[in-house]
Design a protein around this motif. Structure first.
Motif, PDB file in Angstrom:
ATOM      1  N   UNK A 132       0.827  -1.211   0.000  1.00 32.06           N
ATOM      2  CA  UNK A 132       0.000   0.000   0.000  1.00 32.06           C
ATOM      3  C   UNK A 132       0.863   1.263   0.000  1.00 32.06           C
ATOM      4  N   UNK A 133       1.925   1.248   0.785  1.00 32.66           N
ATOM      5  CA  UNK A 133       2.822   2.408   0.809  1.00 32.66           C
ATOM      6  C   UNK A 133       3.436   2.640  -0.563  1.00 32.66           C
ATOM      7  N   UNK A 134       3.795   1.555  -1.226  1.00 28.26           N
ATOM      8  CA  UNK A 134       4.418   1.681  -2.546  1.00 28.26           C
ATOM      9  C   UNK A 134       3.448   2.273  -3.562  1.00 28.26           C
ATOM     10  N   UNK A 135       2.163   1.991  -3.412  1.00 27.97           N
ATOM     11  CA  UNK A 135       1.175   2.561  -4.338  1.00 27.97           C
ATOM     12  C   UNK A 135       1.211   4.088  -4.303  1.00 27.97           C
ATOM     13  N   UNK A 136       1.310   4.642  -3.121  1.00 28.19           N
ATOM     14  CA  UNK A 136       1.400   6.099  -3.005  1.00 28.19           C
ATOM     15  C   UNK A 136       2.643   6.643  -3.674  1.00 28.19           C
ATOM     16  N   UNK A 137       3.746   5.928  -3.519  1.00 27.71           N
ATOM     17  CA  UNK A 137       4.987   6.366  -4.151  1.00 27.71           C
ATOM     18  C   UNK A 137       4.916   6.210  -5.670  1.00 27.71           C
ATOM     19  N   UNK A 138       4.255   5.150  -6.124  1.00 26.83           N
ATOM     20  CA  UNK A 138       4.076   4.949  -7.571  1.00 26.83           C
ATOM     21  C   UNK A 138       3.332   6.131  -8.191  1.00 26.83           C
ATOM     22  N   UNK A 139       2.321   6.596  -7.487  1.00 26.75           N
ATOM     23  CA  UNK A 139       1.533   7.717  -8.007  1.00 26.75           C
ATOM     24  C   UNK A 139       2.393   8.971  -8.166  1.00 26.75           C
ATOM     25  N   UNK A 140       3.379   9.144  -7.268  1.00 32.63           N
ATOM     26  CA  UNK A 140       4.285  10.284  -7.400  1.00 32.63           C
ATOM     27  C   UNK A 140       5.212  10.131  -8.600  1.00 32.63           C
ATOM     28  N   UNK A 141       5.663   8.902  -8.824  1.00 30.63           N
ATOM     29  CA  UNK A 141       6.582   8.662  -9.934  1.00 30.63           C
ATOM     30  C   UNK A 141       5.873   8.666 -11.286  1.00 30.63           C
ATOM     31  N   UNK A 142       4.626   8.227 -11.274  1.00 26.06           N
ATOM     32  CA  UNK A 142       3.859   8.123 -12.515  1.00 26.06           C
ATOM     33  C   UNK A 142       2.537   8.883 -12.353  1.00 26.06           C
ATOM     34  N   UNK A 143       2.586  10.207 -12.292  1.00 23.87           N
ATOM     35  CA  UNK A 143       1.362  10.978 -12.041  1.00 23.87           C
ATOM     36  C   UNK A 143       0.277  10.752 -13.095  1.00 23.87           C
ATOM     37  N   UNK A 144       0.682  10.420 -14.295  1.00 18.71           N
ATOM     38  CA  UNK A 144      -0.310  10.165 -15.346  1.00 18.71           C
ATOM     39  C   UNK A 144      -1.113   8.894 -15.083  1.00 18.71           C
ATOM     40  N   UNK A 145      -0.615   8.052 -14.163  1.00 22.42           N
ATOM     41  CA  UNK A 145      -1.300   6.815 -13.808  1.00 22.42           C
ATOM     42  C   UNK A 145      -1.925   6.869 -12.405  1.00 22.42           C
ATOM     43  N   UNK A 146      -1.933   8.035 -11.803  1.00 22.38           N
ATOM     44  CA  UNK A 146      -2.378   8.165 -10.411  1.00 22.38           C
ATOM     45  C   UNK A 146      -3.799   7.657 -10.197  1.00 22.38           C
ATOM     46  N   UNK A 147      -4.711   7.961 -11.106  1.00 21.65           N
ATOM     47  CA  UNK A 147      -6.102   7.522 -10.905  1.00 21.65           C
ATOM     48  C   UNK A 147      -6.204   6.005 -11.013  1.00 21.65           C
ATOM     49  N   UNK A 148      -5.485   5.393 -11.918  1.00 21.15           N
ATOM     50  CA  UNK A 148      -5.493   3.927 -12.038  1.00 21.15           C
ATOM     51  C   UNK A 148      -4.886   3.276 -10.800  1.00 21.15           C
ATOM     52  N   UNK A 149      -3.845   3.884 -10.273  1.00 21.47           N
ATOM     53  CA  UNK A 149      -3.199   3.350  -9.061  1.00 21.47           C
ATOM     54  C   UNK A 149      -4.164   3.463  -7.886  1.00 21.47           C
ATOM     55  N   UNK A 150      -4.832   4.605  -7.762  1.00 21.39           N
ATOM     56  CA  UNK A 150      -5.800   4.793  -6.673  1.00 21.39           C
ATOM     57  C   UNK A 150      -6.954   3.795  -6.780  1.00 21.39           C
ATOM     58  N   UNK A 151      -7.405   3.550  -7.990  1.00 23.52           N
ATOM     59  CA  UNK A 151      -8.492   2.595  -8.196  1.00 23.52           C
ATOM     60  C   UNK A 151      -8.046   1.181  -7.804  1.00 23.52           C
ATOM     61  N   UNK A 152      -6.868   0.793  -8.227  1.00 25.96           N
ATOM     62  CA  UNK A 152      -6.346  -0.529  -7.898  1.00 25.96           C
ATOM     63  C   UNK A 152      -6.148  -0.667  -6.388  1.00 25.96           C
ATOM     64  N   UNK A 153      -5.726   0.400  -5.759  1.00 25.93           N
ATOM     65  CA  UNK A 153      -5.479   0.383  -4.307  1.00 25.93           C
ATOM     66  C   UNK A 153      -6.770   0.241  -3.515  1.00 25.93           C
ATOM     67  N   UNK A 154      -7.855   0.757  -4.044  1.00 26.29           N
ATOM     68  CA  UNK A 154      -9.120   0.734  -3.308  1.00 26.29           C
ATOM     69  C   UNK A 154      -9.868  -0.593  -3.466  1.00 26.29           C
ATOM     70  N   UNK A 155      -9.414  -1.433  -4.363  1.00 26.89           N
ATOM     71  CA  UNK A 155     -10.118  -2.715  -4.544  1.00 26.89           C
ATOM     72  C   UNK A 155      -9.552  -3.814  -3.693  1.00 26.89           C
TER      73      UNK A 155
END
Length: 187
Positions: free
Chosen positions: A164-187
């Motif tokens: 879960x922590x890595x998901x937040x960091x991924x969103x910082x590294x790949x801001x264009x994928x932030x919504x997909x990362x957030x969606x995957x994290x919430x499931x």
């Protein structure tokens, strides 16, 4: 520390001597030494480190010295100071405190542009690594270092909190994928 950052290290030392408890003086010495390292007074910071009793504090001072060397372009001196920090860290009796200190050194190494060294330092941890991988990954993300970040991604996948922590960091590294990362994290 404020006095030291303003260039008045003698006043800072005098203030420290007025502190009544040894523990308080030691804490103030560490703060002063770190401030001196941050402002570039590396020799004085190293001298003060010799008066510090706790190896985790000595390691922190030398990690700050190493970072300053790296920022000044002196990679050789940075490596030497990091080696000193690591040697102090390895004398810490408490496994948890040693792990915390080694992780902090790894973060300093990553900030200094020594990402491979940071990963090697993380391997020295005497306790479970998964608690510390995400914090180093956060530094890699701050630096935009996708390659070294990815080296921590797979090991973290096996641990829920780390993943879960890595998901937040991924969103910082790949801001264009932030919504997909957030969606995957919430499931």
């Amino acid at each position: 520390a404020v006095q030291a950052k303003q260039g008045n290290k003698d006043a800072a030392k005098a203030t420290i001597q007025e502190i009544e408890t040894e523990e308080g003086r030691q804490e103030a010495l560490v703060t002063l030494a770190v401030a001196l390292a941050e402002t570039g007074d590396i020799v004085e910071a190293a001298t003060l480190a010799q008066d510090i009793k706790e190896p985790e504090d000595q390691a922190t001072i030398y990690a700050n010295i190493a970072l300053k060397h790296a920022q000044n372009g002196n990679t050789s001196a940075a490596h030497t100071a990091f080696a000193t920090a690591l040697s102090f860290a390895q004398t810490i009796a408490s496994a948890e405190q040693q792990a915390y200190t080694l992780n902090a050194i790894a973060a300093f190494q990553a900030r200094a542009g020594l990402a491979d060294d940071a990963l090697r330092t993380l391997e020295l941890l005497p306790v479970k690594h998964e608690r510390y991988w995400p914090s180093l990954a956060a530094v890699f993300a701050e630096n935009g270092d996708k390659d070294h970040f990815k080296r921590l991604l797979l090991p973290c996948a096996g641990y829920v909190d780390a993943a879960y922590a890595m998901c937040g960091h991924l969103a910082r590294l790949y801001p264009e994928q932030a919504s997909a990362i957030a969606e995957a994290r919430s499931t």
